[in-house]
Design an enzyme around this catalytic site. Structure first.
Site: not given
Ligand code: IVH
Length: 698
Positions: A132, A134, A136, A251, A342, A436, A439, A454, A460
């Site tokens: 999946e 990740k 942010d 998830y 990452k 400024c 002006c 300013c 201005c």
């Molecule tokens: S599974 C045991 N799936 O990443 C934790 N986490 O760095 C299992 N996160 O605290 C997490 N997308 O908030 C999972 N598709 C995803 C995610 C995800 C973002 C976050 C989550 C977790 C953090 C860990």
């Protein structure tokens, strides 16, 4: 009271039948709205138009207004408007919320897989995965009891988080109730108690809009959607959270108390069940039969993640079988059965050609690095804001420097650092502008603000232009068709300098401009005319009072019947409004204390611009039972916010006043009512509780 007992029974009866019918209709409307909400926000496949949805919603609002006792926390109307809190309560998670271990390359991922086989008795080659994206954002835990959302919490330290239920309810894609028994397509019995976990995030689009507003307000912009999302989910006033359009993907699901007809055995089945229950699941997901398929997924999204409407910083790879997950278990910090991949951040070098000083609507001067064009995360970048002069000095960016740039969260170009070894010998330290750049007025700093300004607010040209751009913008007076280039021409020709001038423009004025035919001139005049009837909140936002953006403008418009009352409001009255702090209150007073601003309001009124809160069609239908009566509010009411109570009174024809006199009809008193309560007793004014008040209006 002196009414006949018989009459009373009659009224009672008609009230009960009326109430029963209302209750039935309310139920029906809630079911419909929940469904259409799901179609729109989760599936992105609406079946009715926005006005049709609004009509159903308004019908529910007005029924609930007539029967406040029927309002439940799960009603679609209750997504917004819960009372602000002073702080969040701590809550314990049913089980620990872990974090994830990172892997940075293929070798590390392979090493992770080898450990999986060593730590379990899985036959080589049999483990399948779910990959999946990740997200942010911020991890959240939601608890549903008998299909109703009862609690939402942040991750916190993993064991205890903060109770953010009111804010969670404002997220439209999160179901407040799960499909009811008997509903078509219902995925089996819903467990008595279940927890779902996922990630709340701010979509890129909402993020860009929010930052634009922060900038217009003269306030600090958020560095990335994650920070903006975190700040929003932890807002003490849920109305602010609601206005910022958060979203969420889920998830995981765990049944805390049975029964559940469908118990998932794999992560993939969990995602399917979550989706069937009405949750939004990550669109970036794949069931991968082996690690090679996982690597394909990672490579695919490395190029495609830039086009998504949410920020992602990698991928999460999970062992698909929940049974095997159990066998593998957890280390002190993270599950052994999952790993986070990452993506390496994209960093490029380029050269600074110029450091521009740009002047905003409120006069704030922002240093901006103008650079040789460089391709970053899919787009060409040549400007990066340095935010303020403190930051510029800290990074010591100079004209001619070679700098490392990246895009924060793949979105906002940012100068990371100067490559000192490449600094030309003649590069000189940047100085703060003493005047400024537009002006020439000497710059100032207000209090302990970082911003340099300013102070030439009205004279201005940069501020004039930005102020007018804000005035015509969508969230302000929404004057369609008057874009930046048209404004520029109007300013250049001296046809406008203040917003009031817009309302004096004629067809001839427009016809005299470049590329303006009769048709477009007519459209421009019409658009300006149409903006005269915008609601009070739009006008308040358009004025550009410091610290007052769209959100605060709505709070203010709900609290005052018109601009005059807002202009006259005392600090005390302003800070009584939830969501309005001392800084905002003071800024409002400073604004209206200025003669020039008072003149502007006066001119706008003369020119026919709406300056009062207009009753809506629904409001008009409410019986005016308080016509000619005056209420005074005192103390804290158990459920209603002061502004809400005042609005309920106003909508019924009543007035509210700040002090008790013989002319006062009712004092609506809550907890810790003070001197007004005593005064009312002395004068023999009728004192009522919130409960009595609500029964008067129901
Ligand atoms: S599974 C045991 N799936 O990443 C934790 N986490 O760095 C299992 N996160 O605290 C997490 N997308 O908030 C999972 N598709 C995803 C995610 C995800 C973002 C976050 C989550 C977790 C953090 C860990």
């Amino acid at each position: 009271m002196g009414s006949e007992p018989q009459q009373l029974t009659l009224t009672d009866m008609s009230e009960t039948t009326g109430k029963a019918a209302a209750e039935k209709r309310i139920e029906e409307l809630r079911r419909k709205l929940d469904r259409h909400n799901y179609l729109y926000y989760v599936l992105d496949r609406p079946e009715i138009t926005d006005p049709e949805y609004d009509m159903l919603y308004r019908e529910l609002v007005s029924l609930e207004e007539r029967h406040p006792e029927l309002i439940t926390p799960g009603s679609p109307t209750q997504r917004i408007g819960a009372a602000p809190v002073k702080e969040f309560q701590s809550v314990r998670h049913p089980s620990r919320m872990y974090s994830l271990d990172n892997v940075f390359d293929e070798n590390e991922l392979k090493a992770w897989e080898e450990r999986l086989y060593r730590q379990s008795d899985a036959t080589p080659g049999t483990i399948d995965y779910v990959a999946e994206l990740k997200i942010d954002g911020l991890a959240v835990s939601l608890i549903y009891e008998n299909g109703k959302l009862v609690r939402g919490a942040t991750r916190g330290d993993g064991m205890t988080g903060e109770d953010i239920t009111s804010n969670i309810r404002t997220i439209n894609s999160i179901p407040m109730s799960l499909p009811t028994p008997g509903a078509p397509g219902r995925p089996g019995d819903i467990p008595r108690r279940m927890e779902v976990r996922g990630e709340v995030f701010m979509p890129v689009e909402s993020f860009l809009k929010l930052n634009e507003e922060q900038q217009l307000k003269g306030e600090k912009e958020f560095a990335n959607p994650r920070n903006a999302g975190a700040g929003t989910v932890r807002q003490l006033d849920p109305r602010i959270t609601a206005s910022r359009n958060l979203d969420a993907f889920f998830y995981s699901l765990s049944i805390l108390e049975g029964p559940g007809e469908r118990v998932p055995r794999t992560q993939w089945e969990s995602l399917e069940l979550l989706s069937d229950l009405g949750f939004k699941i990550n669109p970036g997901r794949a069931h991968c039969k082996d690690l090679n398929a996982v690597l394909d997924f990672i490579r695919h999204w490395d190029t495609h993640r830039k086009d998504l409407n949410f920020a992602t910083d990698g991928a999460v790879i999970k062992v698909n079988s929940l049974g095997l997950q159990d066998v593998l278990g957890y280390t002190a910090k993270s599950p052994r059965w999952a790993a986070a991949w990452k993506y390496p951040p994209e960093i490029r070098e380029t050269r600074v050609i110029e450091i521009e000083h740009s002047v905003g609507r409120t006069g704030v001067i922002t240093p901006v690095a103008i650079m040789e064009p460089v391709n970053l995360s899919g787009t060409t970048v040549q400007r990066a804001s340095l935010h303020n002069f403190d930051e510029l000095e800290a990074k010591d960016v100079r004209k001619g420097d070679t700098v490392k740039v990246h895009k924060a969260a793949e979105i906002i170009p940012e100068v990371l650092e100067v490559v000192l070894s490449k600094r030309p010998s003649d590069a000189r330290r940047e100085l703060r502008p003493e005047t400024c750049p537009i002006c020439g007025t000497p710059t100032t700093k207000i209090g302990d603000e970082v911003a340099l300004r300013c102070p030439n607010r009205t004279g201005c040209p940069a501020q004039q232009r930005n102020r007018l751009e804000h005035w015509v913008s969508k969230s302000a007076m929404d004057i369609d068709g008057i874009g930046p280039s048209l404004l520029e021409q109007l300013l250049d020709k001296g046809l406008v300098s203040s917003p009031a001038d817009l309302y004096r423009l004629t067809m001839d004025d427009f016809m005299g401009l470049e590329r303006m035919g009769e048709k477009s001139a007519e459209n421009a005049v019409k658009a300006i005319e149409a903006s005269k009837t915008r609601p009070l909140s739009s006008l308040i936002n358009a004025l550009g009072i410091r610290h007052v953006g769209k959100e605060t403008a709505i709070l203010l418009a709900n609290a005052f019947p018109g601009i005059d009352e807002l202009a006259e409001a005392t600090l005390e009255k302003l800070t009584e409004i939830e969501g309005v702090g001392p800084q905002v209150a003071e800024s409002i007073q400073v604004y209206f204390a200025d003669l020039e601003h008072r003149n502007l309001i006066h001119e706008l009124k003369e020119l026919g611009v709406n300056t009062v809160q207009q009753p809506s069609a629904e409001d008009e239908s409410i019986p005016k039972i308080f016509e000619g009566q005056t209420f005074v509010l005192t103390g804290t009411l158990p459920t209603l916010k002061r502004a809400e109570a005042e609005a309920l009174i106003r909508k019924r024809g009543g007035k509210t006043s700040g002090s008790v006199s013989k002319k006062t009809d009712f004092v609506l008193a809550g907890e810790e009512a003070g001197s007004k309560y005593v005064k009312a007793q002395e004068l023999g004014v009728k004192i009522i509780s919130e409960e009595e008040f609500l029964s008067m209006i129901s």
